[in-house]
Design a protein around this motif. Sequence first.
Motif, PDB file in Angstrom:
ATOM      1  N   GLN A 162       0.827  -1.199   0.000  1.00 26.44           N
ATOM      2  CA  GLN A 162       0.000   0.000   0.000  1.00 26.44           C
ATOM      3  C   GLN A 162       0.869   1.260   0.000  1.00 26.44           C
ATOM      4  O   GLN A 162       0.573   2.231  -0.699  1.00 26.44           O
ATOM      5  N   LYS A 163       1.973   1.251   0.753  1.00 25.00           N
ATOM      6  CA  LYS A 163       2.882   2.400   0.768  1.00 25.00           C
ATOM      7  C   LYS A 163       3.496   2.614  -0.609  1.00 25.00           C
ATOM      8  O   LYS A 163       3.569   3.745  -1.101  1.00 25.00           O
ATOM      9  N   LYS A 164       3.932   1.524  -1.254  1.00 25.02           N
ATOM     10  CA  LYS A 164       4.549   1.645  -2.582  1.00 25.02           C
ATOM     11  C   LYS A 164       3.552   2.172  -3.598  1.00 25.02           C
ATOM     12  O   LYS A 164       3.879   3.020  -4.429  1.00 25.02           O
ATOM     13  N   LEU A 165       2.314   1.661  -3.550  1.00 21.54           N
ATOM     14  CA  LEU A 165       1.298   2.128  -4.485  1.00 21.54           C
ATOM     15  C   LEU A 165       0.943   3.592  -4.246  1.00 21.54           C
ATOM     16  O   LEU A 165       0.752   4.351  -5.197  1.00 21.54           O
ATOM     17  N   SER A 166       0.857   3.994  -2.987  1.00 26.04           N
ATOM     18  CA  SER A 166       0.529   5.392  -2.712  1.00 26.04           C
ATOM     19  C   SER A 166       1.665   6.317  -3.160  1.00 26.04           C
ATOM     20  O   SER A 166       1.414   7.417  -3.662  1.00 26.04           O
ATOM     21  N   LEU A 167       2.928   5.882  -3.035  1.00 25.52           N
ATOM     22  CA  LEU A 167       4.052   6.688  -3.530  1.00 25.52           C
ATOM     23  C   LEU A 167       4.019   6.779  -5.058  1.00 25.52           C
ATOM     24  O   LEU A 167       4.289   7.852  -5.624  1.00 25.52           O
ATOM     25  N   LEU A 168       3.665   5.682  -5.727  1.00 17.82           N
ATOM     26  CA  LEU A 168       3.571   5.694  -7.188  1.00 17.82           C
ATOM     27  C   LEU A 168       2.465   6.640  -7.647  1.00 17.82           C
ATOM     28  O   LEU A 168       2.663   7.452  -8.560  1.00 17.82           O
ATOM     29  N   ILE A 169       1.300   6.558  -7.014  1.00 22.75           N
ATOM     30  CA  ILE A 169       0.179   7.429  -7.368  1.00 22.75           C
ATOM     31  C   ILE A 169       0.536   8.885  -7.105  1.00 22.75           C
ATOM     32  O   ILE A 169       0.241   9.770  -7.909  1.00 22.75           O
ATOM     33  N   GLN A 186       0.626  11.880  -9.838  1.00 17.89           N
ATOM     34  CA  GLN A 186      -0.228  13.050  -9.667  1.00 17.89           C
ATOM     35  C   GLN A 186       0.566  14.344  -9.516  1.00 17.89           C
ATOM     36  O   GLN A 186       0.053  15.424  -9.803  1.00 17.89           O
ATOM     37  N   SER A 187       1.818  14.253  -9.082  1.00 16.02           N
ATOM     38  CA  SER A 187       2.613  15.478  -8.914  1.00 16.02           C
ATOM     39  C   SER A 187       3.417  15.815 -10.166  1.00 16.02           C
ATOM     40  O   SER A 187       4.097  16.842 -10.190  1.00 16.02           O
ATOM     41  N   ASN A 188       3.344  14.993 -11.201  1.00 17.25           N
ATOM     42  CA  ASN A 188       4.026  15.274 -12.465  1.00 17.25           C
ATOM     43  C   ASN A 188       3.429  16.543 -13.070  1.00 17.25           C
ATOM     44  O   ASN A 188       2.216  16.722 -13.110  1.00 17.25           O
ATOM     45  N   SER A 189       4.304  17.431 -13.569  1.00 19.46           N
ATOM     46  CA  SER A 189       3.829  18.730 -14.061  1.00 19.46           C
ATOM     47  C   SER A 189       2.918  18.585 -15.281  1.00 19.46           C
ATOM     48  O   SER A 189       1.947  19.333 -15.425  1.00 19.46           O
ATOM     49  N   LYS A 190       3.176  17.624 -16.146  1.00 20.73           N
ATOM     50  CA  LYS A 190       2.318  17.428 -17.318  1.00 20.73           C
ATOM     51  C   LYS A 190       0.934  16.931 -16.902  1.00 20.73           C
ATOM     52  O   LYS A 190      -0.081  17.341 -17.476  1.00 20.73           O
ATOM     53  N   VAL A 191       0.901  16.051 -15.900  1.00 21.36           N
ATOM     54  CA  VAL A 191      -0.385  15.538 -15.414  1.00 21.36           C
ATOM     55  C   VAL A 191      -1.179  16.659 -14.754  1.00 21.36           C
ATOM     56  O   VAL A 191      -2.393  16.792 -14.961  1.00 21.36           O
ATOM     57  N   VAL A 192      -0.498  17.483 -13.961  1.00 22.33           N
ATOM     58  CA  VAL A 192      -1.168  18.598 -13.290  1.00 22.33           C
ATOM     59  C   VAL A 192      -1.739  19.569 -14.316  1.00 22.33           C
ATOM     60  O   VAL A 192      -2.889  20.026 -14.200  1.00 22.33           O
ATOM     61  N   THR A 193      -0.960  19.867 -15.359  1.00 26.07           N
ATOM     62  CA  THR A 193      -1.433  20.772 -16.413  1.00 26.07           C
ATOM     63  C   THR A 193      -2.641  20.186 -17.129  1.00 26.07           C
ATOM     64  O   THR A 193      -3.616  20.894 -17.393  1.00 26.07           O
TER      65      THR A 193
END
Length: 161
Positions: free
Chosen positions: A17-24, A28-35
């Motif tokens: 669960q920790k690994k999956l939450s870090l991956l997500i 989500q914090s990627n600048s292209k995804v945020v844009t």
Amino acid sequence: MAEEVPPSISKDLQELQKKLSLLIESIQSNSKVVTFMKSPVGQYLDRHPFLVLTLLMFVAISAIPVGVFLVLLVLTSMAAFVGVLLLEGLVISVGGFSLICTLCGIGFVSLAMSGTVTMSYIVFSSLFSYWFSPRPQAPPNPSGDHQLAMKSTAFEGLYQE
């Protein structure tokens, strides 16, 4: 009712669960995804996850037929330089018609698969939340037989005049 989970499995699940939450979080914090998520299309897709799942399955499943069609297109275009113009038009027309039929079929299959995945998620999450939810202990019945007490009070209510 439910068996106790061994501590090693619980520890492994927490680590996963920790690994999956870090991956997500990294996605989500990627600048292209945020844009993209701030754009109107991103906001619309965020409000309609079933549509996103259907589109994702459609794109993933249709990659091979589209690739085969493009290879066929390149090969027939190379054959055109040799002088087979009539065959090229026929093959591209038949290939295009076959691609349209295949993509329509894949669209239906991806819609059915995403519906199945969504319904399975809803059913399994409901079952897991029901099975593993903490339940308060029922107070002990002083008479000893709870079902018999319930049945007798139900019958008393039926035969009152």
